[in-house]
Write a protein that holds these residues in place. Structure first.
Motif, mmCIF file in Angstrom:
data_model
loop_
_atom_site.group_PDB
_atom_site.id
_atom_site.type_symbol
_atom_site.label_atom_id
_atom_site.label_comp_id
_atom_site.label_asym_id
_atom_site.label_seq_id
_atom_site.Cartn_x
_atom_site.Cartn_y
_atom_site.Cartn_z
ATOM 1 N N ALA A 12 -0.198 7.199 12.701
ATOM 2 C CA ALA A 12 1.046 6.679 12.137
ATOM 3 C C ALA A 12 0.865 5.218 11.778
ATOM 4 O O ALA A 12 0.186 4.477 12.462
ATOM 5 C CB ALA A 12 2.171 6.837 13.164
ATOM 6 N N GLU A 13 1.453 4.773 10.679
ATOM 7 C CA GLU A 13 1.216 3.413 10.231
ATOM 8 C C GLU A 13 2.422 2.862 9.491
ATOM 9 O O GLU A 13 3.297 3.588 9.040
ATOM 10 C CB GLU A 13 -0.007 3.379 9.313
ATOM 11 N N ALA A 207 -7.738 3.389 6.530
ATOM 12 C CA ALA A 207 -7.622 2.150 5.761
ATOM 13 C C ALA A 207 -7.228 2.442 4.321
ATOM 14 O O ALA A 207 -6.367 1.763 3.744
ATOM 15 C CB ALA A 207 -8.944 1.382 5.803
ATOM 16 N N VAL A 208 -7.832 3.472 3.730
ATOM 17 C CA VAL A 208 -7.509 3.821 2.346
ATOM 18 C C VAL A 208 -6.090 4.350 2.244
ATOM 19 O O VAL A 208 -5.337 4.012 1.317
ATOM 20 C CB VAL A 208 -8.530 4.842 1.808
ATOM 21 N N GLN A 209 -5.681 5.173 3.203
ATOM 22 C CA GLN A 209 -4.297 5.659 3.199
ATOM 23 C C GLN A 209 -3.307 4.504 3.330
ATOM 24 O O GLN A 209 -2.248 4.508 2.697
ATOM 25 C CB GLN A 209 -4.105 6.659 4.342
ATOM 26 N N ALA A 210 -3.662 3.506 4.139
ATOM 27 C CA ALA A 210 -2.779 2.349 4.290
ATOM 28 C C ALA A 210 -2.673 1.569 2.982
ATOM 29 O O ALA A 210 -1.590 1.093 2.618
ATOM 30 C CB ALA A 210 -3.299 1.442 5.406
ATOM 31 N N LEU A 212 -2.977 2.781 -0.063
ATOM 32 C CA LEU A 212 -2.154 3.551 -0.992
ATOM 33 C C LEU A 212 -0.679 3.529 -0.579
ATOM 34 O O LEU A 212 0.208 3.341 -1.419
ATOM 35 C CB LEU A 212 -2.657 4.990 -1.055
ATOM 36 N N ALA A 213 -0.412 3.692 0.722
ATOM 37 C CA ALA A 213 0.983 3.720 1.188
ATOM 38 C C ALA A 213 1.662 2.370 0.987
ATOM 39 O O ALA A 213 2.832 2.295 0.622
ATOM 40 C CB ALA A 213 1.029 4.122 2.658
ATOM 41 N N SER A 214 0.921 1.283 1.215
ATOM 42 C CA SER A 214 1.523 -0.044 1.123
ATOM 43 C C SER A 214 1.660 -0.523 -0.317
ATOM 44 O O SER A 214 2.341 -1.522 -0.580
ATOM 45 C CB SER A 214 0.703 -1.058 1.925
ATOM 46 N N ALA A 215 1.019 0.178 -1.248
ATOM 47 C CA ALA A 215 1.186 -0.198 -2.658
ATOM 48 C C ALA A 215 2.619 0.037 -3.116
ATOM 49 O O ALA A 215 3.101 -0.612 -4.052
ATOM 50 C CB ALA A 215 0.212 0.587 -3.536
ATOM 51 N N GLY A 216 3.326 0.957 -2.456
ATOM 52 C CA GLY A 216 4.744 1.182 -2.776
ATOM 53 C C GLY A 216 4.941 1.550 -4.228
ATOM 54 O O GLY A 216 4.359 2.518 -4.733
ATOM 55 N N ARG A 217 5.742 0.736 -4.920
ATOM 56 C CA ARG A 217 6.037 1.001 -6.329
ATOM 57 C C ARG A 217 5.065 0.304 -7.277
ATOM 58 O O ARG A 217 5.312 0.232 -8.490
ATOM 59 C CB ARG A 217 7.462 0.548 -6.642
#
Length: 556
Positions: A12-13, A207-210, A212-217
């Motif tokens: 979870a992140e 790290a890669v998922q983070a 992509l997730a933090s890129a948001g919009r």
């Protein structure tokens, strides 16, 4: 591609790489800079606004970047016609854009710099698509510098770039490509993007998922999105590494060294996004003026307080670095040494000329056979051959790198590192879920300083295999704390062959107290990494006579 490897589990992140940033407070500060009305700000921030406005004219606007894309920006410009140094600040990987730098840019303006902070392409109110520090981002950085130079009231003496995270990587790459840049301060940057994505041939999935997730919009370029998704899907690693090479400051070391660009790097020991060793590798190759701050925490944790205007040793050092190399300030930067390490978990500061510290030595500990039911093998001064320790694949274990990307580091900064249950690790080893080896109790404090190295042999029944090695501090009460770790994958050996793994664990500065023991653990699964194992397969660790398995610990 193994069926189990396509969609690795992830911890979870947070959906931000910078969870401590207060967007409301930063936006209010930027608004006060523009209006001059600081009545609603805390007293310290109101004073910062008044100091910046008394020194420079603040304005918002647009920078015309590559391909005509307009980049949202803010300018702090002095009107006096005298000579002046300038600083450009590309934004982090966040929709906050340049606003993340509002407090720090204002502080630089109050110190006498002309400053341009801009939102990188694809984020916030900037046009274009995020290029992940590719050619378009480098071109944008150079255009931003030209925009600033054209508006300077007098001669520009020297030029610097300053950035955090994504902005730090862009700043380094602009400095490598633009001969006008004299100095860089890069906080939580990467040195080798290939190692960020694939560490020891292992996909750094969390790290890669983070990212992509933090890129948001944010609007990612198709090339960037494809490269990151290819890591998660376990496809085309060669293509991804070619894409990453162009975006790696380490690929441009010769240019840094030829021009003797002054480079300040700051990094956290337990980075879950950009692991420390690849940045240390860049630092080691630089031959010009350089400095490295290594701190307790995770990605951007040590510098987040400074972004909000709170005291921050990292930002203090960054300011002093620029003051010295752009303005000639005699502030003792060169005399402080090249490396400043913050020791886990005492937070004591150790300046030295290199990492590991001069005068240190390497202690070699050989892996020896297990002793059920305790489950632990040994770490001894002499090799032992003929033993085997099995590890079951596809099973979660008590040994994992962290609980969450980025956020675990904030707990470490608060003196609350993740606890590891030594008893459960021993039980898992006795059940062949992990393999574990413990040393004798330390007769005196063991000062781990530098990069521990592991040389181990194992047999894999299949053609693809992965394991993660963890080095822990095991207390007499059975509790343990993580010193460092690293993954390893072998993707090409024939089935049922012996594989020799030579691994650099991530660098550490850690004091193992008297009476505590070093504990080395090997597990076949960690939610932070994509693995190449088949479910329920077994890895068998051993120590052949010609090539004994051992751990080398750098001791300060």
């Amino acid at each position: 591609m193994h069926p189990a490897a396509a969609h690795p589990a992830a911890p979870a992140e947070s959906h931000s790489l910078y969870p401590e940033l207060d967007a409301t407070a930063l936006t209010a500060f930027a608004t006060a800079l523009e209006s001059g009305d600081a009545a609603g700000l805390p007293p310290a921030r109101a004073a910062d606004v008044r100091a910046a406005r008394a020194s420079a004219v603040f304005s918002r606007g647009k920078v015309t970047g590559a391909c005509g894309d307009l980049l949202d920006a803010a300018l702090w410009r002095h009107t006096a016609p005298g000579p002046r140094a300038v600083v450009v600040m590309p934004s982090p990987w966040t929709a906050l854009g340049w606003t993340a730098y509002a407090v720090q840019a204002a502080a630089l303006a109050a110190r006498g710099y002309d400053v341009l902070a801009y939102t990188v392409r694809g984020f916030g109110r900037s046009d274009g698509q995020a290029d992940f520090a590719g050619p378009l981002d480098v071109a944008d950085g150079r255009r931003a510098l030209e925009h600033l130079l054209e508006r300077a009231a007098g001669p520009v003496t020297r030029i610097g770039f300053l950035g955090v995270s994504y902005g730090a990587g862009i700043g380094l790459l602009v400095a490598a490509h633009d001969p006008r840049v004299d100095a860089v301060a890069a906080l939580s940057a990467w040195g080798d993007l290939g190692e960020v994505l694939y560490e020891n041939s292992t996909r750094r999935a969390a790290a890669v998922q983070a990212l992509l997730a933090s890129a948001g919009r944010a609007r990612l370029s198709p090339e960037t999105e494809r490269a990151l998704e290819d890591v998660l899907a376990d496809r085309d690693p060669e293509g991804t590494l070619r894409w990453a090479q162009q975006r790696s400051p380490s690929a441009h070391v010769k240019e840094f060294n030829r021009r003797r660009v002054a480079v300040f790097l700051a990094h956290a020991w337990h980075e879950t996004v950009f692991p420390a060793n690849q940045t240390l590798g860049l630092f080691g190759e630089l031959t010009g003026p350089k400095r490295l701050d290594l701190s307790v925490g995770d990605h951007c944790g040590p510098e987040s307080a400074g972004l909000l205007g709170l005291p921050s040793p990292v930002w203090t050092d960054a300011h002093r670095w620029l003051d010295h190399h752009l303005c000639g300030a005699a502030n003792g930067v060169e005399e402080e040494g090249e490396v400043r390490s913050e020791v886990m978990w005492s937070r004591a500061l150790e300046p030295s000329a290199a990492l590991p510290a001069p005068g240190g030595n390497v202690r070699r500990l050989y892996l020896t056979g297990g002793a059920p039911p305790a489950g632990f093998g040994g770490l001894a001064g002499e090799p032992e051959h003929g033993w085997a320790a099995g590890v079951l694949c596809g099973v979660d274990t008590p040994a994992a790198a962290a609980d969450a990307v980025v956020r675990s580091g904030y707990a470490e900064m608060a003196g609350l590192p993740k606890p590891y249950p030594g008893g459960e690790i021993g039980a898992a080893a006795a059940a062949a879920v992990t393999a574990a080896w413990a040393g004798d109790p330390a007769e005196e404090t063991l000062r781990v300083r530098g990069v521990p190295r592991l040389r181990v042999t194992y047999r894999a029944a299949n053609s693809g295999s992965t394991f993660v090695a963890y080095l822990l501090d095991l207390a007499p009460d059975g509790s343990a704390r993580l010193i460092t770790h690293a993954p390893f994958s072998d993707l090409h050996s024939p089935p049922d062959s012996l594989i020799g793994a030579d691994i650099d664990l991530q660098a550490a500065a850690y004091d193992v107290p008297r009476g505590h023991r070093l504990l080395l653990v090997a597990a076949a699964r960690d939610p932070f990494y994509g693995d190449a194992n088949l479910p329920r397969a077994t890895l068998a660790f051993t120590s052949p006579e010609p090539t004994p398995s051992y751990l080398e610990v750098p001791v300060g």
